[in-house]
Motif scaffolding. Structure first.
Motif, PDB file in Angstrom:
ATOM      1  N   GLN A  77       0.834  -1.203   0.000  1.00  0.00           N
ATOM      2  CA  GLN A  77       0.000   0.000   0.000  1.00  0.00           C
ATOM      3  C   GLN A  77       0.868   1.251   0.000  1.00  0.00           C
ATOM      4  O   GLN A  77       0.434   2.320   0.432  1.00  0.00           O
ATOM      5  N   GLY A  78       2.119   1.110  -0.431  1.00  0.00           N
ATOM      6  CA  GLY A  78       2.997   2.282  -0.533  1.00  0.00           C
ATOM      7  C   GLY A  78       2.500   3.199  -1.636  1.00  0.00           C
ATOM      8  O   GLY A  78       1.685   2.797  -2.481  1.00  0.00           O
ATOM      9  N   GLU A  79       2.998   4.431  -1.657  1.00  0.00           N
ATOM     10  CA  GLU A  79       2.492   5.437  -2.599  1.00  0.00           C
ATOM     11  C   GLU A  79       2.640   5.012  -4.060  1.00  0.00           C
ATOM     12  O   GLU A  79       1.761   5.287  -4.877  1.00  0.00           O
ATOM     13  N   ALA A  80       3.750   4.348  -4.399  1.00  0.00           N
ATOM     14  CA  ALA A  80       3.951   3.969  -5.798  1.00  0.00           C
ATOM     15  C   ALA A  80       2.898   2.954  -6.230  1.00  0.00           C
ATOM     16  O   ALA A  80       2.394   2.993  -7.358  1.00  0.00           O
ATOM     17  N   GLN A  90      -0.072   2.697  -4.667  1.00  0.00           N
ATOM     18  CA  GLN A  90      -1.331   3.463  -4.626  1.00  0.00           C
ATOM     19  C   GLN A  90      -1.586   4.142  -5.972  1.00  0.00           C
ATOM     20  O   GLN A  90      -2.723   4.210  -6.435  1.00  0.00           O
ATOM     21  N   ALA A  91      -0.494   4.641  -6.580  1.00  0.00           N
ATOM     22  CA  ALA A  91      -0.630   5.383  -7.836  1.00  0.00           C
ATOM     23  C   ALA A  91      -1.154   4.505  -8.965  1.00  0.00           C
ATOM     24  O   ALA A  91      -1.589   5.013  -9.994  1.00  0.00           O
ATOM     25  N   VAL A  92      -1.090   3.179  -8.780  1.00  0.00           N
ATOM     26  CA  VAL A  92      -1.608   2.283  -9.808  1.00  0.00           C
ATOM     27  C   VAL A  92      -2.717   1.378  -9.242  1.00  0.00           C
ATOM     28  O   VAL A  92      -2.916   0.250  -9.693  1.00  0.00           O
ATOM     29  N   TYR A 112       4.034  -1.758   3.596  1.00  0.00           N
ATOM     30  CA  TYR A 112       4.406  -0.490   2.983  1.00  0.00           C
ATOM     31  C   TYR A 112       5.744  -0.614   2.264  1.00  0.00           C
ATOM     32  O   TYR A 112       6.776  -0.442   2.857  1.00  0.00           O
ATOM     33  N   CYS A 113       5.655  -0.962   1.027  1.00  0.00           N
ATOM     34  CA  CYS A 113       6.751  -1.056   0.075  1.00  0.00           C
ATOM     35  C   CYS A 113       7.520  -2.367   0.107  1.00  0.00           C
ATOM     36  O   CYS A 113       8.066  -2.782   1.129  1.00  0.00           O
ATOM     37  N   ASN A 162       9.517  -2.952  -5.223  1.00  0.00           N
ATOM     38  CA  ASN A 162       9.290  -3.333  -6.621  1.00  0.00           C
ATOM     39  C   ASN A 162       8.346  -2.300  -7.241  1.00  0.00           C
ATOM     40  O   ASN A 162       7.387  -2.639  -7.934  1.00  0.00           O
ATOM     41  N   CYS A 163       8.668  -1.040  -6.991  1.00  0.00           N
ATOM     42  CA  CYS A 163       7.734   0.068  -7.183  1.00  0.00           C
ATOM     43  C   CYS A 163       7.428   0.402  -8.643  1.00  0.00           C
ATOM     44  O   CYS A 163       6.453   1.058  -8.935  1.00  0.00           O
ATOM     45  N   ALA A 164       8.285  -0.035  -9.562  1.00  0.00           N
ATOM     46  CA  ALA A 164       8.026   0.277 -10.964  1.00  0.00           C
ATOM     47  C   ALA A 164       7.040  -0.717 -11.571  1.00  0.00           C
ATOM     48  O   ALA A 164       6.569  -0.526 -12.687  1.00  0.00           O
ATOM     49  N   LEU A 165       6.741  -1.797 -10.823  1.00  0.00           N
ATOM     50  CA  LEU A 165       5.903  -2.860 -11.379  1.00  0.00           C
ATOM     51  C   LEU A 165       4.671  -3.128 -10.521  1.00  0.00           C
ATOM     52  O   LEU A 165       4.176  -4.242 -10.433  1.00  0.00           O
ATOM     53  N   GLY A 166       4.159  -2.078  -9.872  1.00  0.00           N
ATOM     54  CA  GLY A 166       3.018  -2.250  -8.976  1.00  0.00           C
ATOM     55  C   GLY A 166       1.716  -2.510  -9.714  1.00  0.00           C
ATOM     56  O   GLY A 166       1.671  -2.357 -10.935  1.00  0.00           O
ATOM     57  N   ARG A 208       2.526  -6.369 -10.882  1.00  0.00           N
ATOM     58  CA  ARG A 208       1.526  -5.928 -11.863  1.00  0.00           C
ATOM     59  C   ARG A 208       0.198  -6.653 -11.631  1.00  0.00           C
ATOM     60  O   ARG A 208      -0.402  -7.215 -12.538  1.00  0.00           O
TER      61      ARG A 208
END
Lengths: 160, 509
Positions: A97-100, A102-104, A129-130, A133-137, A149
């Motif tokens: 549920q980290g921001e990155a 959340q953004a997706v 919280y995190c 692997n934030c680029a593939l959320g 993903r």
């Protein structure tokens, strides 16, 4: 022809491999960490891994072996999210549920999973919280395995 | 017999999370069935994460890449080679990589992270040999001269910290690597530990030589199981190879490393809480002073540095401080591994000298949002970093430029949001996160975070909006000025930046 086999993520011990409480084993773990600097947390983690949680009966054993008060051991045990005092569900989903994420759409995904009734005694869904692997959320650790993903269908698929 | 040489498949957790292990297994099967002569090498990731699993094959003029590859593509891919539709041509020439300045991440995604031979062939250990020639004082001088500042977020000059540790009289000193990379939107520490672990070990050994420490700890968060295993293996390998442990490289110096796992507490990324945790206690923040450099782990002078800081050191020693210092702008010298994520078309790692703009990062590297909607906000520097409106995207990536505009670069995380984001909700979340992760030691953080969340909930429900916004501002001031550490002290940053730049989201309830 040297073929390097695919190393996979280390699997966490699943509830089926967790051991029943055994004072002698706890004592053995505690003894092993007793002469190491700052050994209490690693000892608790090892007990948590081995038995799935830290049974209340382990506290006095650790306190004695590591020469700490029971209150100190309890203090450490109750501070860290990873350390459990109850056995885990059969499957665990740590949904980021980290921001990155959340953004997706990770917030909605958590709500959907809970609505779908998947969060019961068999499956424990918890926010984390995190997972780095934030680029593939959105990402999750499903029984200790990193998946990415995600959408609702995939996550349900992972669990069934 | 056909020969394909080496086939590279990332074994990094990010690549594995989207199927790299299945791809590697399928390649092994197809290669065996067809009697192709090939070796599969599991590398780290190049950091073009939207393209994972990214498979590479040796070719004249440099490796060619294919991505994103699924196990179903493998048979065709091995038969067609360059003619396969997933082929992206020479990987190093890809626009996402060609314009980067890979210094700390030069080997990541290129080499087999388990091989010391390959590490040496790619300039590994040159910094350590140089350090052994120079001796402690000259090492500290080189690091100071390079202008390297802490990459964990605080940006403290590394050379000054090392000098303090070296000059403080003590019977023992320690080097602690902070690998508790808890900031959401950051993953560079993990990538480096999984893709080039010897670089971190080499950096720690050099730090040990510089300050006269013989023991080091790497504290890695439990959410990174693969990095923990990779680092443990790398430490064992380095010891066997002789560049770690007693009499390392026959120098007469000793330095050894122990890997310790965190237990799921964000606050342990704060250096004093991390030290408490390493000592086997609750991860609660210690008041400063004394600084850890004077009285740190077990009361001894301790270097506490982030993974990226320590991993930058070998290059500084090998190439000279001028090489590193000549990159960057103002007081931000060298390169910054920027991590681009969230709602972005091309997420990944961008290592560049300081000074490029946020716009270049988000638009040119990132290619806008993944959803295709307009970018509305960008959060930089983790959960305690500011939310930036598109009007400020021309801000250069540099410690001071960000501070001047009410933000921070932190650990280099850049999280992109499209126009569906509600910044009032993000402000509420900032308080919730702080409440969840507060160690409880100081009142402004422990109570302030909860009161802040409650007040934001009232604003979101449309209750007395303006007076409640005033309350939030007041609370933020108390938290900023009265908290012991950055968790309570910086939670106001996302909240106040959201209020300042996206006030309409708070007012329209």
């Amino acid at each position: 022809m040297p073929v390097v086999r695919a190393p996979s993520l280390p699997r966490m011990a699943s509830p089926s491999t967790h051991l029943e409480f055994d004072a002698e084993r706890v004592r053995e773990i505690a003894r092993r960490w007793s002469d190491r600097d700052g050994g209490l947390l690693p000892a608790l983690l090892e007990i948590n891994d081995r038995f799935g949680h830290v049974d209340a009966r382990a506290v006095p054993i650790l306190a004695e072996a590591l020469n700490r008060s029971r209150a100190e051991v309890h203090g450490v045990l109750s501070f860290y999210h990873d350390l459990r005092t109850e056995p885990p569900a059969r499957h665990t989903v740590a949904l980021c549920q980290g921001e990155a994420c959340q953004a997706v759409g990770a917030t909605r995904l958590l709500a959907e999973i809970r609505q779908a009734g998947l969060d019961d005694h068999d499956v424990q869904v918890a926010p984390v919280y995190c997972l780095g692997n934030c680029a593939l959320g959105p990402c999750a650790l499903v029984d200790g395995e990193l998946v990415a993903r995600l959408d609702r269908t995939q996550l349900i698929g992972c669990l069934s | 017999m056909t020969s394909l040489g080496r086939i590279y498949v990332p074994g990094d957790a990010a690549a594995v999370s989207v199927g790299a292990d299945r791809v590697a297994q399928r390649i092994a099967d197809v290669v065996a069935t067809r009697g192709i002569d090939a070796e599969i090498v599991r590398t780290g990731t190049r950091g073009m994460l939207w393209m994972e699993p990214l498979v590479e094959i040796d070719a004249p003029g440099g490796r060619i890449g294919f991505g994103p590859v699924s196990e179903h593509d493998v048979a065709d891919l091995l038969a067609l080679g360059r003619a396969h539709p997933l082929c992206i041509g020479p990987v190093a020439a890809h626009p996402f990589l060609a314009t980067q300045q890979r210094v700390t991440f030069a080997r990541c995604g290129v080499v087999d992270p388990t091989s010391v031979d390959e590490y040496r062939r790619h300039a590994g250990l040159r910094g350590l040999y140089r350090a052994l020639d120079l001796g402690p004082e000259a090492i500290v001088e080189a690091v100071t001269e390079s202008g390297l500042r802490g990459r964990g977020g605080a940006g403290f000059p590394t050379g000054i910290k090392w000098q303090t540790v070296a000059r403080t009289p003590a019977d023992a000193r320690f080097v602690v690597c902070n690998a508790d990379e808890g900031d959401s939107g950051t993953f560079a520490d993990r990538m480096l530990m999984e893709g080039d672990p010897f670089a971190l070990i080499e950096g720690m050994v050099i730090a040990g030589l510089a300050v006269g420490a013989e023991r080091g700890f790497v504290y890695i968060r439990s959410e990174y199981p693969y990095a923990i295993r990779r680092m443990q293996e790398a430490v064992d390998t380095a010891r066997r190879d002789g560049f770690l442990g007693r009499d390392l490289l026959g120098s007469g110096h000793h330095f050894d490393i122990e890997i310790r796992r965190g237990a799921g507490a964000y606050i342990c990324g704060e250096e004093t809480a991390l030290l408490e945790s390493l000592e086997g206690r609750r991860g609660q923040v210690r008041p400063k002073p004394p600084l850890p450099a004077i009285s740190g782990l077990f009361g001894r002078p301790t270097v506490v540095n982030n993974v990226l800081t320590l991993a930058a050191v070998p290059t500084i020693l090998a190439e000279g401080s001028a090489y590193y210092r000549d990159l960057g702008v103002g007081r931000s010298r060298g390169t910054m591994p920027i991590q681009l994520s969230g709602n972005v078309a091309r997420g990944g790692l961008v290592e560049r000298a300081f000074g490029l703009t946020l716009r270049e990062i988000v638009e040119e590297y990132g290619g806008g949002t993944r959803s295709g909607r307009p970018v509305r906000a960008v959060q930089v520097g983790g959960p305690l970093g500011a939310y930036w409106p598109t009007a400020l995207l021309d801000t250069p990536f540099d410690y001071e430029a960000f501070l001047e505009r009410g933000g921070m670069i932190g650990h280099g995380g850049v999280v992109v949001f499209d126009d569906s984001v509600d910044l009032a909700e993000q402000a509420r979340f900032a308080f919730e996160f702080c409440a969840e992760e507060s160690c409880g030691k100081c009142t402004p953080c422990r109570l302030g975070a909860t009161r802040g969340r409650e007040t934001m909930e009232r604003i979101l429900a449309g209750e007395r909006i303006e007076p409640n916004i005033e309350l939030v501002r007041d609370l933020c001031e108390v938290m900023r000025d009265g908290s012991l550490c950055a968790l309570g002290g910086l939670t106001p940053m996302p909240v106040l930046s959201a209020l300042e730049h996206f006030h309409e989201d708070f007012a329209r309830r």
